[in-house]
Design an enzyme around this catalytic site. Structure first.
Site, mmCIF file in Angstrom:
data_model
loop_
_atom_site.group_PDB
_atom_site.id
_atom_site.type_symbol
_atom_site.label_atom_id
_atom_site.label_comp_id
_atom_site.label_asym_id
_atom_site.label_seq_id
_atom_site.Cartn_x
_atom_site.Cartn_y
_atom_site.Cartn_z
ATOM 1 N N LYS A 125 10.964 -12.511 11.693
ATOM 2 C CA LYS A 125 12.166 -12.709 10.858
ATOM 3 C C LYS A 125 12.321 -11.547 9.875
ATOM 4 O O LYS A 125 13.421 -11.066 9.632
ATOM 5 C CB LYS A 125 12.053 -14.008 10.049
ATOM 6 C CG LYS A 125 12.451 -15.248 10.812
ATOM 7 C CD LYS A 125 12.445 -16.422 9.850
ATOM 8 C CE LYS A 125 12.847 -17.700 10.527
ATOM 9 N NZ LYS A 125 12.644 -18.870 9.652
ATOM 10 N N TYR A 138 4.968 -8.138 15.756
ATOM 11 C CA TYR A 138 5.024 -6.878 14.998
ATOM 12 C C TYR A 138 5.609 -5.750 15.861
ATOM 13 O O TYR A 138 6.610 -5.152 15.501
ATOM 14 C CB TYR A 138 3.617 -6.528 14.521
ATOM 15 C CG TYR A 138 3.540 -5.296 13.652
ATOM 16 C CD1 TYR A 138 4.042 -5.299 12.360
ATOM 17 C CD2 TYR A 138 2.937 -4.129 14.126
ATOM 18 C CE1 TYR A 138 3.957 -4.165 11.551
ATOM 19 C CE2 TYR A 138 2.848 -3.002 13.319
ATOM 20 C CZ TYR A 138 3.356 -3.024 12.037
ATOM 21 O OH TYR A 138 3.266 -1.907 11.242
ATOM 22 N N PHE A 166 0.835 -1.206 0.000
ATOM 23 C CA PHE A 166 0.000 0.000 0.000
ATOM 24 C C PHE A 166 0.878 1.267 0.000
ATOM 25 O O PHE A 166 0.884 2.040 -0.967
ATOM 26 C CB PHE A 166 -0.947 -0.071 1.204
ATOM 27 C CG PHE A 166 -1.525 1.230 1.645
ATOM 28 C CD1 PHE A 166 -2.171 2.069 0.735
ATOM 29 C CD2 PHE A 166 -1.445 1.629 2.977
ATOM 30 C CE1 PHE A 166 -2.710 3.283 1.149
ATOM 31 C CE2 PHE A 166 -1.987 2.826 3.398
ATOM 32 C CZ PHE A 166 -2.615 3.660 2.485
#
Ligand SMILES: NC(=O)c1ccc[n+]([C@@H]2O[C@H](COP(=O)([O-])OP(=O)(O)OC[C@H]3O[C@@H](n4cnc5c(N)ncnc54)[C@H](O)[C@@H]3O)[C@@H](O)[C@H]2O)c1
Length: 311
Positions: free
Chosen positions: A90, A144, A12
């Site tokens: 990762k 995250y 995006f």
């Protein structure tokens, strides 16, 4: 004309950044594994002489010569980043080490797209860059939040230890055309539900607030940060206008002329009750602030989603 690498360039934000930098006459290399991004977002650029797409996963090293790296690769919506949390961490850790290694080798300036999520469920409002956050290290969002926190740490360590020329931006909720239809984020959810005539789902009682930055404002902030000399950040980029989720739902209903109902469901775990950037630093150091109003931005986004839903 600079040679610029954008990781996550088919996503995006990345695809809008590709457009912007190509329009400015730069040579753009877009690297993406197409996990949450799509070739559709960059299809119009594929035949451009100064645009190059490389399908590559940044958890593996990459050897190319560039002047600047915008490091955006990482799934950003909870649905995408929780699909394979180990892969998410990762990407944040190994991917960032690989990009910093590249920047160090070729002496490129590198900008990390960090996030407001590094503040966790904040105890300070609005959040200035000096706030260290309140983050759960073992929850479902940690891959995250903590991943991005480590990415910031890596950026600072490569800067202090190896003199890598870094920039760190902390992006707050951004929206606009090319958001994924299925990404579960509140704006895309509401618009798609309203356009389909389905009920709009509000989690909690809807009094929790968020602030939403339109994509063109954010892109301007990213480029200003990259081009600013003697200021590495971290700097918050976002729109400080807070809005209650329930109010957002009502605006979307109005702008889509939808007759959908609003329904309420329980809040997911670790969902912050309030999130609002303090953008004093961006105003001072970058002379940046968002200019697009929520209504204006929503209209553009609704136009994009209605065309997408038609086919
Ligand atoms: N959109 C927001 O509101 C927001 C808010 C805060 C931070 N950010 C950050 O901005 C960046 C871009 O977000 P977005 O909203 O465009 O999300 P997005 O999911 O649309 O874009 C991320 C891109 O990275 C690619 N990618 C993921 N893992 C990869 C890997 N291992 N190797 C190569 N490519 C990989 C995906 O395929 C996708 O194209 C992310 O780093 C995100 O954390 C976004």
């Amino acid at each position: 004309m600079a040679r610029i690498l954008i990781t996550g360039g088919a996503g995006f934000i990345g695809s809008h950044l590709c457009d912007y930098l190509i329009n400015k006459g730069h040579d753009v290399i877009c690297v993406d594994n197409l996990f949450s991004g799509s070739k559709n977002n960059i299809r119009h650029l594929l035949s451009h002489p100064y645009f190059e797409f490389i399908r590559h996963d940044i958890i593996h090293p990459l050897f190319i010569e560039v002047d600047q790296v915008y490091h955006l690769a990482c799934p950003a919506s909870p649905i995408h980043y929780q699909y394979n949390p180990i892969k998410t961490i990762k990407t944040n850790v190994m991917g960032t080490i690989n990009m910093l290694g590249l920047a160090k080798r070729v002496k490129a300036r590198i900008l990390l797209a960090s996030t407001s999520e590094i503040y966790g469920n904040p105890k300070v409002h609005p959040q200035p860059e000096t706030y260290w956050g309140n983050v759960n290290p073992i929850g479902p969002r940690s891959c995250y939040d903590e991943g991005k926190r480590v990415a910031e740490t890596l950026m600072m360590d490569y800067h202090r230890q190896n003199n890598v020329d870094i920039r760190i931006v902390r992006i707050f909720n951004t929206y606009g055309p090319r958001m994924a239809l299925n990404d579960g984020r509140v704006i895309s959810n509401f618009i798609v539900q309203a356009l389909r005539g389905n009920p709009l789902t509000v989690y909690g009682d809807g009094t929790q607030t968020r602030s939403f930055c339109y994509i063109s404002d954010l892109i301007e902030g990213l480029v200003k940060t990259m081009e600013q000399e003697d200021f590495i950040g971290p700097v918050n980029l976002g729109n400080p206008n807070e809005i209650k989720i329930i109010e957002l739902a009502k605006i979307v209903l109005k702008l889509t002329h939808s007759k959908s109902d609003i329904i309420f469901k329980p809040l997911p775990p670790d969902d912050p009750v309030r999130r609002c950037p303090d953008i004093t630093l961006a105003r001072q150091k970058l002379n940046w602030q968002p200019n697009v109003s929520l209504e204006e931005g929503l209209k553009e986004t609704i136009k994009y989603f209605s065309e997408k839903l038609k086919g």
